[in-house]
Design a protein around this motif. Structure first.
Motif, mmCIF file in Angstrom:
data_model
loop_
_atom_site.group_PDB
_atom_site.id
_atom_site.type_symbol
_atom_site.label_atom_id
_atom_site.label_comp_id
_atom_site.label_asym_id
_atom_site.label_seq_id
_atom_site.Cartn_x
_atom_site.Cartn_y
_atom_site.Cartn_z
ATOM 1 N N LEU A 143 39.508 -49.987 33.721
ATOM 2 C CA LEU A 143 38.683 -49.312 32.719
ATOM 3 C C LEU A 143 39.604 -48.687 31.689
ATOM 4 C CD1 LEU A 143 36.425 -47.347 35.220
ATOM 5 C CD2 LEU A 143 35.699 -49.369 33.948
ATOM 6 N N SER A 272 35.192 -51.636 29.503
ATOM 7 C CA SER A 272 35.629 -52.553 30.540
ATOM 8 C C SER A 272 35.378 -53.963 30.045
ATOM 9 C CB SER A 272 34.882 -52.302 31.857
ATOM 10 O OG SER A 272 33.489 -52.514 31.684
ATOM 11 N N HIS A 278 33.032 -55.212 39.129
ATOM 12 C CA HIS A 278 33.857 -54.036 39.394
ATOM 13 C C HIS A 278 34.050 -53.807 40.886
ATOM 14 C CE1 HIS A 278 33.982 -52.819 35.234
ATOM 15 N NE2 HIS A 278 32.674 -52.916 35.150
ATOM 16 N N GLN A 283 33.408 -48.948 40.216
ATOM 17 C CA GLN A 283 31.988 -48.673 40.010
ATOM 18 C C GLN A 283 31.672 -47.212 40.274
ATOM 19 O OE1 GLN A 283 29.724 -51.053 38.751
ATOM 20 N NE2 GLN A 283 28.682 -49.072 38.398
ATOM 21 N N ILE A 286 32.767 -45.325 37.222
ATOM 22 C CA ILE A 286 31.820 -45.542 36.122
ATOM 23 C C ILE A 286 30.571 -44.692 36.326
ATOM 24 C CG2 ILE A 286 30.266 -47.234 35.070
ATOM 25 C CD1 ILE A 286 32.461 -49.341 35.627
#
Length: 299
Positions: A143, A272, A278, A283, A286
């Motif tokens: 990311l 991303s 992911h 994840q 995020i």
């Protein structure tokens, strides 16, 4: 072609030396060279140019490295997925960050992530947004928090706005522009500027505004350090352009003057690669970021 050979090739691409690549992979140099040679024989293509002291990959080698990085990353993600299914909270997350993320509290977010998932290893890589965008596209990082993704810069990326704020001109308290309520790009013509290196978003915005006003900014100082910019501005040596939140932080005494032009905005995106699967760690990060944007931190 096996995963070990791909890992060796990626190490060679990064180190540009068979000896250093072998050391990085903790194998003997002849063993690594032999595996690269086997891979070349299988493919029928030369992957490395060995005629110079510093190893250079061929075009075929560079192309295979791009594929190898994605393949190896997907293997790592698969391993993390299976670990998550087994109830293990583990993984490694590499996050890119622009030189200034303005008002976005990345440090606080990292601290909260570590508190919730202490077994996840976090690594942060700072660089220009354009460089981080390219690293996202080839899965070198998971990311990134970047700026200026409009147009081609945003191609192939999934973006979420995490921060928007004005850019301001930073001048010494006794500078002639300190008395103004608003700045306009033409007022900086002929002024000495301190800013980030070429390619940085804030510098790009300044150069674009100056071009529309018919001049080229006189950049005398380049630095990646926001504190250094403030110090040079406070000493009357140059004018800096920074996000308003950076101007408000403790430091040398300066005057921050907002710009009249609407394009002097600093927008930070969580980015991303579009379509990427992911890892559980990515994840979770995020989800945590989106939750932080939606409301105050819990706990």
């Amino acid at each position: 072609m096996d995963l070990r050979q791909l890992r060796y090739l990626v190490a060679l691409a990064e180190e540009r030396s068979f000896t250093r690549a072998a050391g990085k992979m903790l194998v003997a140099q002849p063993a690594l060279s032999q595996q690269i040679a086997k891979l070349e024989a299988e493919l029928g293509l030369a992957l490395a140019d060995r005629t110079t002291r510093r190893v250079r990959l061929t075009e075929a080698g560079e192309r295979l490295v791009d594929h190898a990085r994605r393949i190896l990353r997907q293997v790592d993600i698969a391993a993390e997925d299976l670990a998550a299914m087994a109830g293990l909270q583990a993984g490694r997350l590499t996050i890119g960050a622009s030189r200034t993320v303005g008002s976005f509290d990345l440090s606080g977010l990292l601290a909260e992530c570590h508190r919730r998932y202490p077994a996840v290893d976090l690594a942060v890589r700072e660089d220009l947004s354009v460089t981080l965008a390219e690293e996202l596209r080839v899965d070198e990082i998971d990311l990134a928090f970047i700026t200026r993704p409009a147009g081609p810069d945003g191609d192939g990326l999934q973006l979420h706005v995490v921060s928007v704020e004005p850019l301001v001109g930073i001048v010494a308290l006794d500078h002639r522009l300190a008395r103004r309520k608003r700045l306009r790009a033409p007022l900086l013509a002929g002024e000495t500027i301190v800013t980030f290196p070429e390619g940085a978003t804030i510098r790009w915005r300044l150069e674009q505004a100056a071009a529309r006003a018919g001049y080229t900014p006189r950049v005398a100082f380049e630095t990646n350090e926001v504190g250094r910019m403030r110090e040079l501005a406070a000493a009357g040596l140059a004018i800096a352009v920074l996000p308003r939140s950076d101007a408000a932080r403790p430091g040398a005494a300066i005057k921050a003057v907002p710009f009249q032009e609407a394009e002097f905005r600093h927008t930070v995106y969580m980015a991303s690669r579009a379509g990427r699967h992911h890892s559980p760690a990515a994840q979770a990060f995020i989800d945590l970021t989106l939750a932080e944007q939606a409301g105050p931190r819990a706990g």
